[in-house]
Motif scaffolding. Structure first.
Motif, PDB file in Angstrom:
ATOM      1  N   ALA A  27      -5.622  -3.948  14.986  1.00 52.27           N
ATOM      2  CA  ALA A  27      -4.715  -3.120  14.284  1.00 52.27           C
ATOM      3  C   ALA A  27      -5.182  -1.546  14.118  1.00 52.27           C
ATOM      4  CB  ALA A  27      -4.306  -3.438  12.982  1.00 52.27           C
ATOM      5  N   VAL A  28      -4.772  -0.430  14.549  1.00 50.72           N
ATOM      6  CA  VAL A  28      -5.086   0.793  14.544  1.00 50.72           C
ATOM      7  C   VAL A  28      -4.779   1.367  12.775  1.00 50.72           C
ATOM      8  CG1 VAL A  28      -5.117   3.142  15.452  1.00 50.72           C
ATOM      9  CG2 VAL A  28      -4.932   1.171  17.041  1.00 50.72           C
ATOM     10  N   ARG A  29      -5.957   1.806  12.455  1.00 50.25           N
ATOM     11  CA  ARG A  29      -5.870   2.160  11.027  1.00 50.25           C
ATOM     12  C   ARG A  29      -4.715   3.310  10.901  1.00 50.25           C
ATOM     13  NH1 ARG A  29      -9.470   1.181   7.472  1.00 50.25           N
ATOM     14  NH2 ARG A  29     -11.163   0.900   8.866  1.00 50.25           N
ATOM     15  N   PHE A  30      -4.579   4.189  11.560  1.00 48.31           N
ATOM     16  CA  PHE A  30      -3.801   5.321  11.208  1.00 48.31           C
ATOM     17  C   PHE A  30      -2.514   5.186  11.772  1.00 48.31           C
ATOM     18  CE2 PHE A  30      -8.074   7.262  11.550  1.00 48.31           C
ATOM     19  CZ  PHE A  30      -8.224   7.717  10.135  1.00 48.31           C
ATOM     20  N   SER A  31      -2.094   4.343  12.529  1.00 44.74           N
ATOM     21  CA  SER A  31      -0.556   4.100  13.144  1.00 44.74           C
ATOM     22  C   SER A  31      -0.196   2.570  12.697  1.00 44.74           C
ATOM     23  CB  SER A  31      -0.821   4.080  14.658  1.00 44.74           C
ATOM     24  OG  SER A  31      -1.632   3.123  15.140  1.00 44.74           O
ATOM     25  N   SER A  32      -0.782   1.941  11.891  1.00 41.99           N
ATOM     26  CA  SER A  32      -0.071   0.706  11.499  1.00 41.99           C
ATOM     27  C   SER A  32      -0.512   0.627   9.901  1.00 41.99           C
ATOM     28  CB  SER A  32      -0.895  -0.431  12.154  1.00 41.99           C
ATOM     29  OG  SER A  32      -2.229  -0.790  12.200  1.00 41.99           O
ATOM     30  N   GLY A  33       0.379  -0.226   9.197  1.00 38.14           N
ATOM     31  CA  GLY A  33       0.065  -0.578   7.796  1.00 38.14           C
ATOM     32  C   GLY A  33       0.154   0.415   7.154  1.00 38.14           C
ATOM     33  N   GLY A  34      -0.654   0.270   5.762  1.00 37.64           N
ATOM     34  CA  GLY A  34      -0.502   1.302   4.736  1.00 37.64           C
ATOM     35  C   GLY A  34       0.718   1.614   3.963  1.00 37.64           C
ATOM     36  N   TRP A  35       0.903   2.754   3.477  1.00 34.06           N
ATOM     37  CA  TRP A  35       2.096   2.803   2.649  1.00 34.06           C
ATOM     38  C   TRP A  35       3.152   2.935   3.768  1.00 34.06           C
ATOM     39  CZ3 TRP A  35       2.790   1.654  -1.939  1.00 34.06           C
ATOM     40  CH2 TRP A  35       1.487   1.691  -3.013  1.00 34.06           C
ATOM     41  N   LYS A  36       3.029   3.394   4.713  1.00 28.81           N
ATOM     42  CA  LYS A  36       4.316   3.398   5.735  1.00 28.81           C
ATOM     43  C   LYS A  36       4.981   2.142   5.962  1.00 28.81           C
ATOM     44  CE  LYS A  36       5.934   4.178  10.486  1.00 28.81           C
ATOM     45  NZ  LYS A  36       5.066   4.712  11.843  1.00 28.81           N
ATOM     46  N   SER A  37       3.869   1.053   6.016  1.00 26.34           N
ATOM     47  CA  SER A  37       4.591  -0.350   6.085  1.00 26.34           C
ATOM     48  C   SER A  37       4.948  -0.898   4.709  1.00 26.34           C
ATOM     49  CB  SER A  37       3.676  -1.181   6.718  1.00 26.34           C
ATOM     50  OG  SER A  37       3.561  -0.816   8.004  1.00 26.34           O
ATOM     51  N   ALA A  38       4.095  -0.533   3.871  1.00 25.38           N
ATOM     52  CA  ALA A  38       4.534  -1.048   2.421  1.00 25.38           C
ATOM     53  C   ALA A  38       5.641  -0.463   1.834  1.00 25.38           C
ATOM     54  CB  ALA A  38       3.268  -0.648   1.461  1.00 25.38           C
ATOM     55  N   ARG A  39       6.138   0.580   1.902  1.00 26.91           N
ATOM     56  CA  ARG A  39       7.556   1.175   1.440  1.00 26.91           C
ATOM     57  C   ARG A  39       8.536   0.295   1.983  1.00 26.91           C
ATOM     58  NH1 ARG A  39       4.882   6.252   2.746  1.00 26.91           N
ATOM     59  NH2 ARG A  39       4.303   7.284   0.951  1.00 26.91           N
ATOM     60  N   LEU A  40       8.432  -0.188   3.331  1.00 32.88           N
ATOM     61  CA  LEU A  40       9.522  -1.043   3.737  1.00 32.88           C
ATOM     62  C   LEU A  40       9.695  -2.209   3.009  1.00 32.88           C
ATOM     63  CD1 LEU A  40       9.480  -0.160   7.527  1.00 32.88           C
ATOM     64  CD2 LEU A  40      11.418   0.364   5.942  1.00 32.88           C
ATOM     65  N   ILE A  41       8.310  -2.851   2.839  1.00 28.36           N
ATOM     66  CA  ILE A  41       8.184  -4.313   2.101  1.00 28.36           C
ATOM     67  C   ILE A  41       8.719  -4.195   0.927  1.00 28.36           C
ATOM     68  CG2 ILE A  41       6.717  -5.823   1.483  1.00 28.36           C
ATOM     69  CD1 ILE A  41       5.200  -5.451   4.037  1.00 28.36           C
ATOM     70  N   ILE A  42       8.590  -2.999   0.156  1.00 25.02           N
ATOM     71  CA  ILE A  42       8.909  -2.946  -1.291  1.00 25.02           C
ATOM     72  C   ILE A  42      10.466  -2.722  -1.128  1.00 25.02           C
ATOM     73  CG2 ILE A  42       8.856  -1.241  -3.317  1.00 25.02           C
ATOM     74  CD1 ILE A  42       6.061  -0.888  -2.753  1.00 25.02           C
ATOM     75  N   SER A  43      11.120  -1.911  -0.438  1.00 23.04           N
ATOM     76  CA  SER A  43      12.630  -1.753  -0.346  1.00 23.04           C
ATOM     77  C   SER A  43      13.145  -3.056  -0.169  1.00 23.04           C
ATOM     78  CB  SER A  43      12.792  -0.774   0.675  1.00 23.04           C
ATOM     79  OG  SER A  43      12.216   0.542   0.578  1.00 23.04           O
ATOM     80  N   SER A  44      12.555  -3.836   0.686  1.00 20.32           N
ATOM     81  CA  SER A  44      13.211  -5.209   1.212  1.00 20.32           C
ATOM     82  C   SER A  44      12.970  -6.300   0.008  1.00 20.32           C
ATOM     83  CB  SER A  44      12.269  -5.866   2.332  1.00 20.32           C
ATOM     84  OG  SER A  44      12.960  -7.064   2.681  1.00 20.32           O
ATOM     85  N   GLU A  45      12.088  -6.027  -0.845  1.00 15.67           N
ATOM     86  CA  GLU A  45      11.893  -7.067  -1.928  1.00 15.67           C
ATOM     87  C   GLU A  45      12.718  -6.569  -3.045  1.00 15.67           C
ATOM     88  OE1 GLU A  45       8.579  -9.061  -4.924  1.00 15.67           O
ATOM     89  OE2 GLU A  45       8.228  -8.642  -2.809  1.00 15.67           O
ATOM     90  N   MET A  46      12.985  -5.212  -3.050  1.00 16.54           N
ATOM     91  CA  MET A  46      13.726  -4.922  -4.207  1.00 16.54           C
ATOM     92  C   MET A  46      15.498  -5.312  -3.582  1.00 16.54           C
ATOM     93  SD  MET A  46      12.806  -0.770  -4.663  1.00 16.54           S
ATOM     94  CE  MET A  46      14.394  -0.590  -5.727  1.00 16.54           C
ATOM     95  N   ALA A  47      15.629  -5.062  -2.436  1.00 17.44           N
ATOM     96  CA  ALA A  47      17.021  -5.774  -2.332  1.00 17.44           C
ATOM     97  C   ALA A  47      17.316  -7.249  -2.542  1.00 17.44           C
ATOM     98  CB  ALA A  47      17.220  -5.554  -0.697  1.00 17.44           C
ATOM     99  N   GLU A  48      15.997  -7.928  -2.317  1.00 19.93           N
ATOM    100  CA  GLU A  48      15.932  -9.426  -2.463  1.00 19.93           C
ATOM    101  C   GLU A  48      15.996  -9.642  -3.929  1.00 19.93           C
ATOM    102  OE1 GLU A  48      14.424 -13.290  -3.967  1.00 19.93           O
ATOM    103  OE2 GLU A  48      13.413 -11.179  -4.051  1.00 19.93           O
ATOM    104  N   ARG A  49      15.382  -8.766  -4.848  1.00 22.68           N
ATOM    105  CA  ARG A  49      15.492  -8.988  -6.215  1.00 22.68           C
ATOM    106  C   ARG A  49      16.888  -8.839  -6.795  1.00 22.68           C
ATOM    107  NH1 ARG A  49      12.237 -12.484  -8.438  1.00 22.68           N
ATOM    108  NH2 ARG A  49      12.942 -13.469  -6.331  1.00 22.68           N
ATOM    109  N   PHE A  50      17.529  -8.035  -6.070  1.00 24.86           N
ATOM    110  CA  PHE A  50      18.816  -7.668  -6.702  1.00 24.86           C
ATOM    111  C   PHE A  50      19.865  -8.673  -6.316  1.00 24.86           C
ATOM    112  CE2 PHE A  50      23.201  -5.978  -6.203  1.00 24.86           C
ATOM    113  CZ  PHE A  50      23.427  -5.197  -7.021  1.00 24.86           C
ATOM    114  N   ALA A  51      19.556  -9.398  -5.249  1.00 28.45           N
ATOM    115  CA  ALA A  51      20.436 -10.555  -4.701  1.00 28.45           C
ATOM    116  C   ALA A  51      20.022 -11.775  -5.834  1.00 28.45           C
ATOM    117  CB  ALA A  51      20.209 -11.189  -3.405  1.00 28.45           C
TER     118      ALA A  51
END
Length: 547
Positions: A27-51
């Motif tokens: 994994a390349v540090r500056f093009s993968s992971g970090g907050w870019k990916s984490a924001r999508l994961i947080i948004s996904s879990e927010m939708a799941e918690r709503f459900a």
């Protein structure tokens, strides 16, 4: 020289925790992971918690309404379902860490989750067989009941795999060996909880209103759409995610740990002198090896790393056990706190009453306010003194929350004492329900410390290949705490109602003694905190430089 420079460049460019990208490359540090990916994961879990909360928070009303169950039967069914939801992550965690890996587990469990919600929505469409709608208590057909409960437990199966793996997968997007990303990982758990609190609050307001005032079909259908959105958001980031290669390892991590315990048992009669002469002499000088010395006997046939893995897992047990009382306290917010509120003055204006369950929103609101304060103010201040990425250690954070849970019980007991006095002195004047707000707020603030802290603790302190099961262990605390709460209430109710006396949980709360029960929980919490501090003081972090 050029080769050396290239190697250094790759080390700076790539992550250092062994993670890979979706192509299988480092994994390349500056093009993968970090907050870019984490924001999508947080948004996904927010939708799941709503459900999830769109189903769970009002489940008892559906059981006692369209399905026509008695209150006692409905309560038993809700408790059984919640208990199942709490323990299934242990099974899914084992599957994820041993066979499938976290990413595939999330995909499979999400599909089961969506299927369950879809069937649940379908069950609400099955017509009720009643000529007289006033007799709804006996309207549900056997088909409707069967489809409903099958779909409900299918939701539990899907949720059991989705939730622990999603949390761990989100934390995996940060390289714990990089100081900057280590700080971000600590913030990730804070902002994940922040987003979940907002989502839960919206679910309780929107879904519950639609279910009781519009239709149950639409009330179940909206959570179904929300879970579809959760899967869609998760898949959007597939090209930017970091994947843990260790979770796909060839050897089952449980097999390695079991081998250590079996070897220690087999060599239990060996003297320490014999063990010290093996090739694993370094084991006895390792700091963490000062604990659970009986496992050192496995050094004859097991490697140092395997023994340290086993000890890391074993060190979690005392922390898990001493946090159960905290889970018992948090269980009161959705049960007895609500019963308290139902006996108080809930009027806002003539003819308009506040539902007593609505006060649970103050837990979410207090967490929404407290998490940014903790993450953006308290952590940087503490970090300037301790020079630790998380400001204070995880165990200090958890202990602070347990202390606040004791205060929650003290405040609840004092308010209940005042309520009983008011009710007995003058039954025509009811005490305002807003007196309950402080105990709900304290409950929410304690969650910011302990609930979030436990998530990070069980993620970080297990071996890398067991992080899904580690998160499942965290979730199981609340399941066991809920069962223990029900058990304690049952025992106290039986004991205190003997010889014709009124139970502490008498149906008429004005002649009950919830205050005694709250004081009892306060004392148990104090004992739990003392036990926790004893074990926390001697706890050895798996990665001491991080904490």
């Amino acid at each position: 020289m050029a080769i050396t420079d290239a190697s250094v460049a790759d080390e700076i460019r790539n992550t250092t925790d062994g993670s890979i990208d979706y192509r299988g490359n480092s994994a390349v540090r500056f093009s993968s992971g970090g907050w870019k990916s984490a924001r999508l994961i947080i948004s996904s879990e927010m939708a799941e918690r709503f459900a999830y909360y769109g189903i769970s928070s009002n489940l008892i009303m559906y059981l006692t309404g369209p399905l026509g169950e008695s209150t006692a039967t409905a309560a038993a069914n809700v408790n059984a379902w919640i208990g199942t939801v709490s323990f299934l992550p242990l099974l899914w965690g084992f599957i994820a860490d041993s066979f499938l890996g976290r990413f595939r587990t999330i995909i499979i469990s999400s599909c089961l989750y969506i299927l369950g919600l879809g069937l649940l929505t379908f069950s609400a469409m099955i017509p009720l067989h009643c000529e007289d709608q006033s007799q709804r208590v006996s309207c549900a057909s056997q088909l409707q009941v069967t489809v409903f409960f099958c779909s409900l437990y299918l939701v539990a199966i899907g949720q059991g795999g989705y939730l622990p793996c999603m949390k761990v997968f989100g934390a995996d997007q940060f390289d714990r060996n990089d100081q900057k990303e280590a700080k971000a990982k600590s913030s990730f758990f804070n902002w994940l909880m922040f987003g979940n609190c907002i989502s839960i609050l919206m679910s309780r307001v929107v879904s519950n209103y639609i279910q009781e005032n519009v239709s149950w079909f639409l009330g179940f259908g909206i959570p179904s759409v929300s879970m579809l959105l959760a899967l869609f958001l998760f898949l959007l980031g597939i090209t930017s995610y970091r994947f843990s290669i260790k979770s796909e390892g060839n050897e089952n991590p449980f097999a390695r740990i079991s081998r250590v315990f079996m070897a220690a048992l087999k060599n239990r009669r060996q003297r320490d002198l014999v063990i010290a002469n093996t090739n694993e002499t370094l084991l006895l000088t390792h700091q963490s090896s000062k604990q659970f010395r009986f496992l050192d006997r496995a050094a004859i046939s097991c490697e140092l790393g395997e023994i340290e893995e086993a000890k890391a897992v074993l060190r979690l047990v005392p922390i898990w056990m001493t946090c159960l009382v905290y889970a018992i306290v948090t269980a009161q917010s959705t049960t007895l706190f609500t019963k308290q509120g139902a006996t108080m003055d809930r009027s806002i204006s003539p003819g308009l009453l506040v539902p007593s369950a609505t006060l649970q929103s103050f837990i979410s609101l207090s967490m929404v306010v407290s998490i940014p304060i903790y993450d953006r103010l308290l952590v940087p201040i503490a970090r300037s003194f301790t020079h630790k990425p998380s400001g204070i250690t995880i165990l200090q954070r958890i202990g602070t929350g347990i202390f606040l849970s004791i205060l929650t019980m003290v405040v609840a007991a004092l308010v209940e004492t005042k309520r009983l006095q008011t009710a007995r002195d003058d039954v025509t004047i009811l005490m305002s329900v807003w007196w309950l707000v402080p105990q709900y707020v304290l409950c929410g603030v304690s969650n910011v410390f302990t609930m979030v802290g436990l998530q990070e603790f069980f993620y970080d302190q297990v071996p890398s290949e067991l992080r899904s099961i580690g998160m499942a262990l965290n979730l199981s605390i609340y399941g066991v705490g809920s069962f223990l709460s029900s058990f304690i209430i049952s025992v106290i109710d039986k004991v205190t109602s003997q010889s014709g006396q009124r139970s502490w949980f008498d149906n008429d709360l004005n002649h009950a003694h919830l205050d005694y029960y709250y004081w009892l929980l306060g004392c148990l919490s104090f004992i739990g905190l003392a036990s926790y501090l004893w074990f926390a003081k001697s706890y050895v972090y798996s990665r001491p430089n991080t904490f």
